[in-house]
Design a protein around this motif. Structure first.
Motif, PDB file in Angstrom:
ATOM      1  N   ARG A  21      11.636  67.918  27.948  1.00 43.28           N
ATOM      2  CA  ARG A  21      12.428  67.063  27.055  1.00 43.28           C
ATOM      3  C   ARG A  21      12.033  65.599  27.226  1.00 43.28           C
ATOM      4  N   MET A  22      11.532  65.278  28.420  1.00 40.56           N
ATOM      5  CA  MET A  22      11.072  63.923  28.692  1.00 40.56           C
ATOM      6  C   MET A  22       9.563  63.780  28.462  1.00 40.56           C
ATOM      7  N   GLY A  23       8.924  64.853  27.992  1.00 38.35           N
ATOM      8  CA  GLY A  23       7.494  64.805  27.721  1.00 38.35           C
ATOM      9  C   GLY A  23       6.622  65.088  28.928  1.00 38.35           C
ATOM     10  N   ILE A  24       7.214  65.503  30.050  1.00 37.21           N
ATOM     11  CA  ILE A  24       6.451  65.746  31.278  1.00 37.21           C
ATOM     12  C   ILE A  24       5.975  67.195  31.296  1.00 37.21           C
ATOM     13  N   PRO A  59      20.573  66.921  13.271  1.00 41.59           N
ATOM     14  CA  PRO A  59      21.705  66.070  13.653  1.00 41.59           C
ATOM     15  C   PRO A  59      21.325  65.017  14.694  1.00 41.59           C
ATOM     16  N   LEU A  60      22.241  64.097  14.925  1.00 46.68           N
ATOM     17  CA  LEU A  60      21.990  62.957  15.799  1.00 46.68           C
ATOM     18  C   LEU A  60      21.518  63.368  17.186  1.00 46.68           C
ATOM     19  N   GLY A  61      22.195  64.325  17.788  1.00 44.65           N
ATOM     20  CA  GLY A  61      21.827  64.737  19.139  1.00 44.65           C
ATOM     21  C   GLY A  61      20.395  65.211  19.225  1.00 44.65           C
ATOM     22  N   GLU A  62      19.961  65.994  18.255  1.00 44.04           N
ATOM     23  CA  GLU A  62      18.591  66.499  18.254  1.00 44.04           C
ATOM     24  C   GLU A  62      17.589  65.387  17.988  1.00 44.04           C
ATOM     25  N   ARG A  63      17.955  64.440  17.127  1.00 42.80           N
ATOM     26  CA  ARG A  63      17.046  63.337  16.841  1.00 42.80           C
ATOM     27  C   ARG A  63      16.793  62.501  18.096  1.00 42.80           C
ATOM     28  N   LEU A  64      17.830  62.247  18.863  1.00 42.34           N
ATOM     29  CA  LEU A  64      17.671  61.451  20.072  1.00 42.34           C
ATOM     30  C   LEU A  64      16.998  62.245  21.184  1.00 42.34           C
ATOM     31  N   THR A  65      17.213  63.558  21.228  1.00 44.10           N
ATOM     32  CA  THR A  65      16.536  64.389  22.219  1.00 44.10           C
ATOM     33  C   THR A  65      15.032  64.365  22.001  1.00 44.10           C
ATOM     34  N   VAL A  66      14.617  64.478  20.755  1.00 46.04           N
ATOM     35  CA  VAL A  66      13.194  64.409  20.447  1.00 46.04           C
ATOM     36  C   VAL A  66      12.632  63.035  20.786  1.00 46.04           C
ATOM     37  N   ALA A  67      13.432  61.997  20.549  1.00 47.25           N
ATOM     38  CA  ALA A  67      12.970  60.632  20.817  1.00 47.25           C
ATOM     39  C   ALA A  67      12.654  60.407  22.287  1.00 47.25           C
ATOM     40  N   LEU A  68      13.309  61.150  23.178  1.00 47.64           N
ATOM     41  CA  LEU A  68      13.060  60.982  24.610  1.00 47.64           C
ATOM     42  C   LEU A  68      11.611  61.247  24.980  1.00 47.64           C
ATOM     43  N   VAL A  69      10.959  62.130  24.230  1.00 49.78           N
ATOM     44  CA  VAL A  69       9.567  62.461  24.533  1.00 49.78           C
ATOM     45  C   VAL A  69       8.678  61.227  24.442  1.00 49.78           C
ATOM     46  N   GLU A  70       9.011  60.316  23.524  1.00 47.18           N
ATOM     47  CA  GLU A  70       8.192  59.112  23.343  1.00 47.18           C
ATOM     48  C   GLU A  70       8.184  58.224  24.581  1.00 47.18           C
ATOM     49  N   MET A  71       9.220  58.285  25.389  1.00 46.46           N
ATOM     50  CA  MET A  71       9.267  57.458  26.590  1.00 46.46           C
ATOM     51  C   MET A  71       8.107  57.790  27.518  1.00 46.46           C
ATOM     52  N   ALA A 124       5.358  59.601  26.535  1.00 44.99           N
ATOM     53  CA  ALA A 124       4.103  59.505  25.789  1.00 44.99           C
ATOM     54  C   ALA A 124       3.613  58.065  25.682  1.00 44.99           C
ATOM     55  N   ALA A 125       4.551  57.106  25.654  1.00 44.16           N
ATOM     56  CA  ALA A 125       4.176  55.702  25.437  1.00 44.16           C
ATOM     57  C   ALA A 125       3.981  54.913  26.729  1.00 44.16           C
ATOM     58  N   ARG A 126       4.059  55.568  27.885  1.00 42.83           N
ATOM     59  CA  ARG A 126       4.053  54.827  29.140  1.00 42.83           C
ATOM     60  C   ARG A 126       2.754  54.042  29.350  1.00 42.83           C
ATOM     61  N   LYS A 127       1.609  54.647  29.050  1.00 43.22           N
ATOM     62  CA  LYS A 127       0.333  53.948  29.249  1.00 43.22           C
ATOM     63  C   LYS A 127       0.170  52.821  28.230  1.00 43.22           C
ATOM     64  N   PHE A 128       0.558  53.102  26.995  1.00 42.11           N
ATOM     65  CA  PHE A 128       0.463  52.089  25.949  1.00 42.11           C
ATOM     66  C   PHE A 128       1.305  50.867  26.311  1.00 42.11           C
ATOM     67  N   MET A 129       2.517  51.103  26.804  1.00 40.22           N
ATOM     68  CA  MET A 129       3.381  49.986  27.151  1.00 40.22           C
ATOM     69  C   MET A 129       2.890  49.255  28.397  1.00 40.22           C
ATOM     70  N   ALA A 170       8.326  54.027  15.009  1.00 41.13           N
ATOM     71  CA  ALA A 170       9.087  54.823  14.050  1.00 41.13           C
ATOM     72  C   ALA A 170       8.152  55.742  13.264  1.00 41.13           C
ATOM     73  N   MET A 171       6.960  55.249  12.964  1.00 47.27           N
ATOM     74  CA  MET A 171       5.982  56.053  12.235  1.00 47.27           C
ATOM     75  C   MET A 171       5.546  57.265  13.055  1.00 47.27           C
ATOM     76  N   HIS A 172       5.517  57.140  14.377  1.00 48.77           N
ATOM     77  CA  HIS A 172       5.191  58.288  15.238  1.00 48.77           C
ATOM     78  C   HIS A 172       6.197  59.416  15.052  1.00 48.77           C
ATOM     79  N   TYR A 173       7.401  59.044  14.697  1.00 46.33           N
ATOM     80  CA  TYR A 173       8.488  60.020  14.623  1.00 46.33           C
ATOM     81  C   TYR A 173       8.332  60.985  13.453  1.00 46.33           C
TER      82      TYR A 173
END
Length: 347
Positions: free
Chosen positions: A31-34, A176-188, A190-195, A296-299
Motif C-alpha cells: 500500500r506504501m509502494g514497498i 470513493p475517498l478512502g480508496e483514492r487516498l489509499t492509492v495516493a500513498l503509493v506515490e510517496m 515512488a517519488a522518493r528519489k525524484f524528491m 496529479a497527472m501521474h494519478y
C-alpha cells in the motif's frame, strides 16, 4: 498455504480464508509502494475451503494483494481459484496491458488439468478483466465458457448465491475517498528519489544566487534551499493527496488541470506567508502549481476514469505548461536575488 487437496489432476495447494501476520504486513508494505513489483504468487489452481467437482472456478491475477483480498471476501465458500500469470499486476491494469488475456486464461486452464477436476465448464472472470478477455473465444480454446462476475470481490458471495447473476450495483465501478487516498500513498514511495533530487537542485539553485545576498553562509543556504523545497513539497501534496481527495469537486476533466488548481490553492497561503517579495511569491506559486499538476497527472493510471488515448493527449497538452511554470519559477527566484531583494535571512 494450509496443505494439499488430492484431485484427479494431482495435488492442488489449499489456501485459507483468513490472513496471517505476514499477509497483513505485506499488504501494508505494498500500500506504501514497498516491494510492489515482486508481490505475487505462483500461477496455478488453488483450493479454497472444501471444493468439489461442482464448485465454482474463480479466475484472478497473480498480484498477491488481489489474491489475498479475494480469498478473504470468499470466507465460508468452497471454490477453486484459478490464478493466471499477470506478472504481479492487478486485474484491471493487466487487462489493459493484455497480460490478463483470453490466451493466458485458456493456457492456464489446460496447464492445470481443470477439465479433470470439475464437471461443469464455466469460469467466473472479474468484470474488470473484460477489456483483455473475449469470453466468447474461451470455449473454443479450452472447452470452458465464461461469465463475468461483479466489479468487487466482496460481492462475489451474493453473485454466486444468486446463480451467477449480478445486481446493477455490482456492475458499477466506484472510486470513493478512502480508496483514492489509499492509492495516493503509493506515490510517496515512488517519488522518493525524484524528491531527493529536487532537494539537491533547490540547494544548488540557492547557492547560485539567493544564498549569496549579503554574504554566503551555510545557514543562509539551508534556509533558502529548504524554503524552496518546501514549496515543491507543497506541490507534491497538492497533486498526490489534495487532487485525489477533491477529485469530484475540482472543475475540468484533465487531472493535470485539476492539479494546477489544487497546487495554486495549497501554494497561495504558503507563498504569502514565506515569500519576501512579489517575484519570490510568484515563483513559489508557480513551482507549487507545476509540481501539483505533474503529480496529479501521474494519478491518471490509478483510476477507472481514464483511457490510454486520453492520458496521452493530456500529457502532450500539459507537460509543456508544467515545464514553463517551473522555468518561470526558477527565473523569478534567481532574478529577484540577482537584481534586488534582501540578503538570505535578512529583513
Amino acid at each position: 498455504m494450509s496443505g494439499w487437496l488430492q484431485t484427479p489432476a494431482g495435488l492442488v495447494p489449499r489456501v485459507r480464508f483468513d490472513w496471517a501476520a505476514s499477509d497483513r504486513l505485506g499488504a501494508l508494505a505494498v500500500r506504501m509502494g514497498i516491494g510492489r513489483d515482486s508481490y505475487r504468487i505462483a500461477p496455478g489452481l488453488y483450493a479454497l475451503g472444501e471444493p468439489d467437482a461442482q464448485s465454482p472456478v474463480i479466475v484472478t491475477c497473480n498480484y498477491k494483494l488481489t489474491f489475498d483480498i479475494l480469498r478473504r471476501d470468499l470466507a465460508g465458500h468452497s471454490c477453486w481459484l484459478l490464478v493466471i500469470e499477470t506478472y504481479g499486476i492487478n486485474v484491471w491494469c493487466a487487462a489493459g496491458k493484455r497480460s490478463f488475456s483470453t490466451a493466458e486464461v485458456a493456457a492456464r486452464v489446460r496447464a492445470t488439468g481443470l477439465e479433470r477436476i470439475v464437471e461443469h465448464r464455466r469460469l467466473v472472470l472479474p468484470q474488470l478483466a473484460a477489456p483483455g478477455v473475449a469470453a466468447r473465444k474461451l470455449r473454443g480454446l479450452c472447452g470452458f465458457g465464461a461469465v463475468f462476475g461483479p466489479v468487487r470481490s466482496r460481492d462475489l458471495p451474493a453473485f454466486l448465491g444468486a446463480g451467477f447473476t449480478a445486481e446493477p450495483s455490482m456492475r458499477r465501478a466506484e472510486f470513493p475517498l478512502g480508496e483514492r487516498l489509499t492509492v495516493a500513498l503509493v506515490e510517496m514511495h515512488a517519488a522518493r528519489k525524484f524528491m531527493a533530487w529536487t532537494l539537491a537542485l533547490c540547494l544548488v539553485l540557492a547557492a547560485l544566487g539567493p544564498a549569496w545576498k549579503g554574504g554566503f553562509s551555510v545557514m543562509g543556504l539551508l534556509a533558502v534551499g529548504l524554503g524552496a523545497f518546501a514549496m515543491t513539497l507543497a506541490g507534491f501534496v497538492g497533486g498526490t493527496f489534495v487532487t485525489p481527495a477533491l477529485l469530484r469537486l475540482l472543475p475540468g476533466r484533465a487531472f493535470a488541470a485539476k492539479g494546477l488548481l489544487a497546487g495554486a490553492a495549497v501554494g497561495l497561503p504558503l507563498a504569502v506567508l514565506l515569500a519576501r517579495s512579489v517575484p519570490e511569491g510568484l515563483a513559489a506559486l508557480s513551482i507549487c502549481a507545476a509540481f501539483s499538476s505533474w503529480f496529479a497527472m501521474h494519478y491518471t493510471g490509478s483510476t477507472p476514469f481514464t483511457s490510454l488515448s486520453g492520458v496521452d493527449r493530456e500529457m502532450r497538452r500539459y507537460m509543456p505548461a508544467q515545464g514553463l511554470l517551473a522555468f518561470l519559477a526558477v527565473m523569478l527566484w534567481l532574478g529577484w536575488s540577482w537584481f534586488g531583494g534582501p540578503a538570505a535571512g535578512g529583513s
